[in-house]
Design a protein around this motif. Structure first.
Motif, short mmCIF file in Angstrom:
data_model
loop_
_atom_site.label_atom_id
_atom_site.label_comp_id
_atom_site.label_asym_id
_atom_site.label_seq_id
_atom_site.Cartn_x
_atom_site.Cartn_y
_atom_site.Cartn_z
N THR A 1 4.68 17.45 3.70
CA THR A 1 5.12 16.25 2.99
C THR A 1 5.10 16.40 1.48
O THR A 1 5.39 15.44 0.76
CB THR A 1 4.24 15.05 3.39
N GLY A 2 4.77 17.61 1.00
CA GLY A 2 4.83 17.88 -0.43
C GLY A 2 3.64 17.37 -1.22
O GLY A 2 3.73 17.27 -2.46
N GLN A 3 2.54 17.05 -0.58
CA GLN A 3 1.37 16.56 -1.31
C GLN A 3 0.58 17.72 -1.89
O GLN A 3 0.64 18.85 -1.39
CB GLN A 3 0.48 15.71 -0.39
N ASP A 4 -0.17 17.41 -2.92
CA ASP A 4 -0.97 18.42 -3.59
C ASP A 4 -2.25 18.67 -2.81
O ASP A 4 -3.01 17.72 -2.54
CB ASP A 4 -1.30 17.96 -5.01
N PRO A 5 -2.54 19.91 -2.39
CA PRO A 5 -3.79 20.17 -1.66
C PRO A 5 -5.03 19.79 -2.46
O PRO A 5 -6.04 19.37 -1.89
CB PRO A 5 -3.73 21.67 -1.37
N ARG A 6 -4.95 19.94 -3.79
CA ARG A 6 -6.12 19.57 -4.60
C ARG A 6 -6.36 18.07 -4.54
O ARG A 6 -7.51 17.63 -4.45
CB ARG A 6 -5.90 20.02 -6.04
N ARG A 7 -5.28 17.29 -4.63
CA ARG A 7 -5.46 15.84 -4.54
C ARG A 7 -5.97 15.44 -3.15
O ARG A 7 -6.81 14.55 -3.03
CB ARG A 7 -4.13 15.15 -4.85
N PHE A 8 -5.47 16.09 -2.11
CA PHE A 8 -5.97 15.79 -0.76
C PHE A 8 -7.45 16.12 -0.65
O PHE A 8 -8.23 15.36 -0.06
CB PHE A 8 -5.17 16.58 0.28
N THR A 9 -7.87 17.25 -1.21
CA THR A 9 -9.28 17.62 -1.17
C THR A 9 -10.13 16.62 -1.94
O THR A 9 -11.23 16.25 -1.51
CB THR A 9 -9.47 19.03 -1.74
N GLU A 10 -9.62 16.18 -3.08
CA GLU A 10 -10.35 15.19 -3.85
C GLU A 10 -10.48 13.87 -3.09
O GLU A 10 -11.54 13.24 -3.07
CB GLU A 10 -9.64 14.96 -5.19
N ASP A 11 -9.38 13.45 -2.45
CA ASP A 11 -9.43 12.21 -1.67
C ASP A 11 -10.35 12.35 -0.46
O ASP A 11 -11.05 11.41 -0.08
CB ASP A 11 -8.02 11.83 -1.21
N LEU A 12 -10.36 13.54 0.16
CA LEU A 12 -11.28 13.78 1.28
C LEU A 12 -12.73 13.72 0.83
O LEU A 12 -13.59 13.17 1.53
CB LEU A 12 -10.97 15.13 1.92
N LEU A 13 -13.01 14.27 -0.34
CA LEU A 13 -14.37 14.19 -0.87
C LEU A 13 -14.77 12.75 -1.14
O LEU A 13 -15.92 12.35 -0.86
CB LEU A 13 -14.47 15.02 -2.15
N TYR B 1 0.83 -1.21 0.00
CA TYR B 1 0.00 0.00 0.00
C TYR B 1 0.86 1.26 0.00
O TYR B 1 0.53 2.24 -0.67
CB TYR B 1 -0.92 -0.01 1.22
N GLN B 2 1.95 1.24 0.75
CA GLN B 2 2.83 2.40 0.79
C GLN B 2 3.42 2.69 -0.58
O GLN B 2 3.51 3.85 -1.01
CB GLN B 2 3.95 2.19 1.82
N LEU B 3 3.83 1.63 -1.29
CA LEU B 3 4.38 1.83 -2.63
C LEU B 3 3.34 2.40 -3.58
O LEU B 3 3.62 3.35 -4.34
CB LEU B 3 4.91 0.49 -3.17
N ALA B 4 2.13 1.86 -3.54
CA ALA B 4 1.08 2.31 -4.46
C ALA B 4 0.66 3.75 -4.16
O ALA B 4 0.53 4.57 -5.07
CB ALA B 4 -0.12 1.37 -4.39
N SER B 5 0.42 4.06 -2.88
CA SER B 5 -0.03 5.41 -2.53
C SER B 5 1.05 6.45 -2.81
O SER B 5 0.76 7.55 -3.27
CB SER B 5 -0.46 5.46 -1.07
N LEU C 1 1.55 6.65 -6.85
CA LEU C 1 0.39 7.18 -7.56
C LEU C 1 -0.04 8.54 -7.04
O LEU C 1 -0.92 9.17 -7.64
CB LEU C 1 -0.77 6.19 -7.46
N GLY C 2 0.52 9.00 -5.91
CA GLY C 2 0.23 10.33 -5.41
C GLY C 2 -1.05 10.46 -4.62
O GLY C 2 -1.55 11.57 -4.43
N TYR C 3 -1.60 9.35 -4.14
CA TYR C 3 -2.84 9.41 -3.38
C TYR C 3 -2.54 9.69 -1.90
O TYR C 3 -1.46 9.38 -1.40
CB TYR C 3 -3.64 8.12 -3.51
N THR C 4 -3.52 10.26 -1.23
CA THR C 4 -3.38 10.56 0.19
C THR C 4 -3.44 9.27 1.00
O THR C 4 -4.37 8.47 0.81
CB THR C 4 -4.50 11.51 0.65
N PRO C 5 -2.49 9.04 1.90
CA PRO C 5 -2.55 7.83 2.72
C PRO C 5 -3.83 7.80 3.57
O PRO C 5 -4.36 8.84 3.99
CB PRO C 5 -1.29 7.93 3.59
N ASP C 6 -4.30 6.60 3.85
CA ASP C 6 -5.52 6.45 4.64
C ASP C 6 -5.34 6.97 6.06
O ASP C 6 -6.32 7.39 6.69
CB ASP C 6 -5.93 4.97 4.69
#
Length: 655
Positions: free
Chosen positions: A278-290, A238-242, A245-250
């Motif tokens: 941690t350098g993550q994209d706020p837009r991707r985090f918002t999308e994952d939160l949604l 899971y760590q490798l995939a997340s 692929l740039g997804y927010t960790p669970d």
């Protein structure tokens, strides 16, 4: 040594039976091939990577198979081997990329070559990929050929935008729309491929791969191929995939959702800071939160959604979703999802995505500032959830038919103090009237003396509130009811209320241990050594049914903590001032109550009975600290000096 082919090329289907997720297309085509009812032109449309070109090649193999008419190619004849996976290809099956050969000149050249008979196959098949890129002039040049082709000619158009194919061409074809592959089917297919490749993949990583592929078999296999290439001895984790692929960790999503449920703003904005650091994209985090909120909305409506397959998540993640959905109300979840969806739309092209993300979080945390219907529903959800945590009084037992007034026993002090029995106060028994104090106190009229009741029954036990057990409460539950706990200490001891309200903060609650943080060691010692801990424990027991062990530690982050002071409640309706004195002696209680008159007997005003009244065995006010009664009669300087050890330097008189 040659590198292996890409996964989507190695596992390209060779028969219609191997095509997954397109049964609505493959089954009619197989029936048409088996019955030799094949049309001269076909139009395959659908999203990219869903099997249009692959199905066109399978159709060409089936048409030219030596055993035709047959539903699936035999795979043994020369034509089938030429068009098989990794085969050299057939001169009679021509694939044209319309993105680079879509002009009118290309269409005229195709028209001239189409009339020649096939070299060694039954049909000459033209597969025109990206057909929507053919110009209008090119389609018009092909129109007569597509309408009336020679017997040996077959056309197969493949496109992602069928509306751009001119209607005159589209009306002369059999149109088969392809669809995206369902996530569950794609997950099982990926697991099978990993077994063939001999690589392990964690169940929690599969949904990330499927999500990255977006329902496209080719895109999903490309993502899996990338992960397999970078997998270590443990396989695809899971760590490798997340991470890749740039997804927010669970873990981050779990933290922010739990913080929203507890109304913990510090934790929410701490997660936002971790996302940025941690350098993550706020837009991707918002999308994952949604997406997480969407899952919680579904789980709230369908609690068994993870188990029934409605949500494609791992088993442990499904359990976490069910637990998280239980901490929200439906109105809260839908309101939060609406706010995040609106904020995600505003983030597109924004120059300060972090600022917009923090504003979204602030709106979610403050339903009181939202005067819409969604905000009202969110506040009602919070109230209902708090009531379910703190418990509500059980239903009172059925009261039998009251006896006549003259036979009615004397009500106890606890019965008179109960709120639900306020309406009975005007009918207080005669023996409960104390002596009025003071030389100028008015003397009520003397009633007719009547005998009092012969016995003073024991007061009935108060109904215990139904509270949630301490084992079922979490730290988030304690934080939600903490303002009510602090407010309850005010009626027990004001000094404890003042100290805890401004300086204590709930850090953790687990296994019956409540950890409180104080901003300094002095405040911590004052709480421990000043007799405040029993008062706070009593408030927890009386109001919320839990009796934890309290551990006070120094936590500098607790500075500035403040709990709003409860409003002083209005005095409830009660007995008149002359009925608030001490209890009458037992001999006075032995007299029966007058049948009509509610006035006290003259014996109730006897001076010798004013001081001889004993306290009842059960006093509901026994838990109240008597030192608070003196606080109302002493100055603020005396209170500070007595409770906090303060020293008065000077006092400015008030003009």
């Amino acid at each position: 040594m040659e590198s292996p082919l890409a996964l989507y090329r190695r596992y390209r289907p060779e028969t219609f039976a191997e095509v997954i997720g397109q049964e609505h297309v493959t089954e009619p085509l197989r029936a048409a091939l088996a019955g030799n009812r094949v049309n001269h032109a076909y139009l395959f449309s659908g999203p990219r990577g869903c099997g249009k070109t692959t199905s066109a090649r399978i159709l060409a193999r089936s048409l030219n198979c030596e055993q035709a008419p047959v539903a699936d190619p035999c795979g043994e004849c020369d034509s089938c081997r030429d068009l098989a996976r990794g085969g050299p290809g057939s001169i009679d099956v021509i694939e044209i990329d319309a993105a680079s050969h879509g002009g009118v000149d290309d269409a005229r050249e195709l028209r001239e070559k189409a009339f020649f008979a096939p070299v060694k196959s039954r049909y000459k098949v033209y597969i025109i990929d990206e057909a929507h890129m053919v110009t209008t002039q090119g389609f018009n040049a092909l129109l007569k050929l597509v309408e009336e082709p020679p017997p040996h000619l077959r056309f197969i158009f493949a496109t992602t935008e069928p509306d751009k194919v001119i209607p005159t061409i589209r009306s002369r074809t059999h149109h088969y729309p392809f669809r995206l592959i369902p996530p569950r089917l794609l997950s099982s297919y990926l697991s099978e491929l990993c077994e063939r490749e001999g690589v392990t993949i964690e169940p929690t990583a599969l949904p990330l791969v499927v999500r990255a592929g977006a329902g496209s078999a080719r895109d999903t296999l490309s993502v899996l191929d990338q992960l397999l290439g970078g997998a270590g001895p443990d396989g695809v984790t899971y760590q490798l995939a997340s991470g890749l692929l740039g997804y927010t960790p669970d873990t981050l999503l779990d933290d922010v959702v739990d913080a929203f449920a507890a109304g913990d703003g510090a934790s929410v904005f701490g997660v936002v800071d971790r996302v940025i650091e941690t350098g993550q994209d706020p837009r991707r985090f918002t999308e994952d939160l949604l997406r997480r909120l969407r899952d919680l909305v579904i789980v709230s409506a369908v609690p068994d959604a993870p188990a029934s397959g409605l949500l494609d998540v791992a088993e442990d993640q499904g359990e976490r979703l069910v637990a998280q959905a239980g901490r929200f109300g439906r109105s809260e979840l839908t309101r939060a999802a609406d706010l995040v969806a609106t904020g995600l739309t505003d983030m597109r092209g924004a120059t300060a995505p972090r600022l917009l993300l923090e504003l979204i979080c602030a709106r979610i945390l403050l339903p009181a500032a939202d005067h819409s219907t969604e905000g009202l529903g969110a506040r009602l959800d919070r109230l209902e959830r708090r009531m379910s945590i703190t418990g509500t009084p059980t239903a009172a037992p059925a009261v039998p038919e009251p006896a006549p007034v003259q036979d009615r026993p004397e009500p106890s002090r606890a019965e008179r103090a109960a709120p639900e029995r306020v309406e009975e106060v005007p009918e207080a028994p005669v023996a409960e009237v104390p002596v009025a104090e003071g030389p100028e106190a008015p003397v009520p009229p003397t009633p007719t003396p009547t005998p009092a009741p012969t016995a003073d029954p024991e007061p009935p036990p108060a109904a215990a509130p139904t509270t949630k057990s301490s084992a079922g409460m979490s730290a988030a539950d304690v934080r939600r009811v903490w303002p009510d706990v602090v407010a309850a200490t005010m009626s027990l001891r004001k000094a404890t209320w003042s100290l805890v309200r401004h300086n204590a903060q709930v850090l953790d609650y687990a296994e019956g241990l409540l950890t409180l943080g104080f901003a300094s060691a002095g405040l911590r010692d004052q709480f421990v050594n000043g007799g405040h801990e029993p008062v706070l424990l009593q408030a927890l027991v009386d109001g919320f049914g839990i009796e934890p062990k309290i551990e006070a530690i120094v936590d500098h982050g607790a500075a500035g903590t403040s709990t709003p002071a409860p409003a002083r409640a209005a005095e409830p309706d009660g007995p008149p001032s002359w009925a608030s004195g001490p209890e009458p002696p037992p001999e006075a209680a032995a007299q029966p109550e007058p049948p009509v008159s509610r006035r006290p007997p003259p014996e109730a005003f006897a001076p010798e009975q004013a001081t001889a009244s004993p306290e009842p065995a059960h006093d509901p006010d026994a838990a109240v600290d008597l030192d608070d009664a003196e606080a109302d009669h002493e100055s603020g300087a005396e209170l500070l000096a007595r409770e906090l050890g303060a020293q008065v330097i000077d006092e400015i008189p008030r003009s």
